[in-house]
Design a protein around this motif. Sequence first.
Motif, PDB file in Angstrom:
ATOM      1  N   UNK A 199       7.730   3.682  -0.988  1.00  0.00           N
ATOM      2  CA  UNK A 199       7.572   4.635   0.108  1.00  0.00           C
ATOM      3  C   UNK A 199       6.101   4.885   0.417  1.00  0.00           C
ATOM      4  N   UNK A 200       5.290   5.024  -0.638  1.00  0.00           N
ATOM      5  CA  UNK A 200       3.867   5.283  -0.453  1.00  0.00           C
ATOM      6  C   UNK A 200       3.164   4.057   0.135  1.00  0.00           C
ATOM      7  N   UNK A 201       3.469   2.875  -0.390  1.00  0.00           N
ATOM      8  CA  UNK A 201       2.830   1.663   0.115  1.00  0.00           C
ATOM      9  C   UNK A 201       3.231   1.384   1.558  1.00  0.00           C
ATOM     10  N   UNK A 202       4.477   1.663   1.905  1.00  0.00           N
ATOM     11  CA  UNK A 202       4.922   1.475   3.286  1.00  0.00           C
ATOM     12  C   UNK A 202       4.156   2.407   4.224  1.00  0.00           C
ATOM     13  N   UNK A 203       3.947   3.646   3.790  1.00  0.00           N
ATOM     14  CA  UNK A 203       3.187   4.596   4.603  1.00  0.00           C
ATOM     15  C   UNK A 203       1.749   4.120   4.770  1.00  0.00           C
ATOM     16  N   UNK A 204       1.173   3.562   3.703  1.00  0.00           N
ATOM     17  CA  UNK A 204      -0.200   3.055   3.778  1.00  0.00           C
ATOM     18  C   UNK A 204      -0.279   1.826   4.677  1.00  0.00           C
ATOM     19  N   UNK A 205       0.737   0.974   4.636  1.00  0.00           N
ATOM     20  CA  UNK A 205       0.742  -0.232   5.462  1.00  0.00           C
ATOM     21  C   UNK A 205       0.760   0.101   6.946  1.00  0.00           C
ATOM     22  N   UNK A 206       1.367   1.203   7.303  1.00  0.00           N
ATOM     23  CA  UNK A 206       1.371   1.609   8.710  1.00  0.00           C
ATOM     24  C   UNK A 206      -0.047   1.847   9.215  1.00  0.00           C
ATOM     25  N   UNK A 207      -0.947   2.242   8.326  1.00  0.00           N
ATOM     26  CA  UNK A 207      -2.332   2.481   8.714  1.00  0.00           C
ATOM     27  C   UNK A 207      -3.102   1.181   8.891  1.00  0.00           C
ATOM     28  N   UNK A 208      -2.625   0.092   8.303  1.00  0.00           N
ATOM     29  CA  UNK A 208      -3.349  -1.180   8.396  1.00  0.00           C
ATOM     30  C   UNK A 208      -3.052  -1.931   9.684  1.00  0.00           C
ATOM     31  N   UNK A 209      -1.854  -1.736  10.255  1.00  0.00           N
ATOM     32  CA  UNK A 209      -1.475  -2.472  11.455  1.00  0.00           C
ATOM     33  C   UNK A 209      -1.329  -3.961  11.207  1.00  0.00           C
ATOM     34  N   UNK A 210      -0.893  -4.332  10.011  1.00  0.00           N
ATOM     35  CA  UNK A 210      -0.807  -5.745   9.637  1.00  0.00           C
ATOM     36  C   UNK A 210       0.351  -6.451  10.333  1.00  0.00           C
ATOM     37  N   UNK A 211       0.138  -7.723  10.670  1.00  0.00           N
ATOM     38  CA  UNK A 211       1.183  -8.569  11.239  1.00  0.00           C
ATOM     39  C   UNK A 211       2.053  -9.183  10.141  1.00  0.00           C
ATOM     40  N   UNK A 212       1.459  -9.341   8.945  1.00  0.00           N
ATOM     41  CA  UNK A 212       2.168  -9.963   7.833  1.00  0.00           C
ATOM     42  C   UNK A 212       1.776  -9.249   6.546  1.00  0.00           C
ATOM     43  N   UNK A 213       2.778  -8.947   5.721  1.00  0.00           N
ATOM     44  CA  UNK A 213       2.556  -8.327   4.414  1.00  0.00           C
ATOM     45  C   UNK A 213       2.926  -9.343   3.341  1.00  0.00           C
ATOM     46  N   UNK A 214       1.964  -9.660   2.475  1.00  0.00           N
ATOM     47  CA  UNK A 214       2.203 -10.607   1.388  1.00  0.00           C
ATOM     48  C   UNK A 214       2.160  -9.881   0.057  1.00  0.00           C
ATOM     49  N   UNK A 215       3.021 -10.309  -0.871  1.00  0.00           N
ATOM     50  CA  UNK A 215       3.073  -9.696  -2.196  1.00  0.00           C
ATOM     51  C   UNK A 215       3.587 -10.720  -3.195  1.00  0.00           C
ATOM     52  N   UNK A 216       3.408 -10.424  -4.470  1.00  0.00           N
ATOM     53  CA  UNK A 216       4.029 -11.232  -5.508  1.00  0.00           C
ATOM     54  C   UNK A 216       5.498 -10.861  -5.603  1.00  0.00           C
ATOM     55  N   UNK A 217       6.315 -11.780  -6.108  1.00  0.00           N
ATOM     56  CA  UNK A 217       7.745 -11.487  -6.164  1.00  0.00           C
ATOM     57  C   UNK A 217       8.086 -10.438  -7.207  1.00  0.00           C
TER      58      UNK A 217
END
Length: 257
Positions: free
Chosen positions: A100-118
């Motif tokens: 939930x926290x990371x999703x809220x932070x991602x909204x501030x980045x305006x990223x087209x693609x989110x990459x992460x480890x599995x």
Amino acid sequence: MKIAVLVKQVPDTGEQRSLDPAQGILDRSGENLLDEINERALEVALKYKDANKGTEVVVLSMGPDTLTKGLRKALSMGADSALHVLDANLAGADAGRTAAVLAAALRHTGADLVLAGNESTDGRGGVVPAMIAEHLSMPLMSAVDTLEFSEQAVIGERGTESGSLRASVPLPAVVSVTERCAEARFPSFKGIITAKRKPLSVMSVAELGPQPSNGTAASTVVLSTVRSPARSAGRVIVDEGNAGTELAAFLRSSRLI
């Protein structure tokens, strides 16, 4: 394209790890490093950036103030900026709260693609990327071994028991990669020097804005912890002409055959 890469600082996998018996959470008092699986995700983003001018790569993580060292390493590898969610109330956050926290932070980045480890090497839950995709209403492509880019989509391939599966998702999207993905580069001397001048923003939970939460760090509660029992010596079978029969009987009693 703007790519956000989720990174996490975890205890050194070469050291002995243990749980805090009082809180039931991982003891992180020793050496902590960027998780290798996240470095591989960052490498995917950096390779695309190398081949496509105008691409921006931002790394995002939440954790204590010691996380700055790991974020600076990501910047020295080639990321353009970093966002650090720093809040004492997040100590011991479970997967749901973390997502939930990371999703809220991602909204501030305006990223087209989110990459992460599995999956991280400390928790090994493997659910945070999927939870983030749900929060952001984005498609998820998980556990891919290779990743290709087009103007409007990303194409990934993952191994299966009978072969491989190839799929694509439209952008914006969330993608998680496996350890079979690109091997991370080492920071160059120039990268280490320039990393000190790259922007590293720090935000608290309150500054991130509304997010689904019960107001606590975790809705998961560890009631008790028990140390794993010491491993006992195995049974030794002396071959007196019947070792094969005894071995087969052992495997059968253990339901291994």
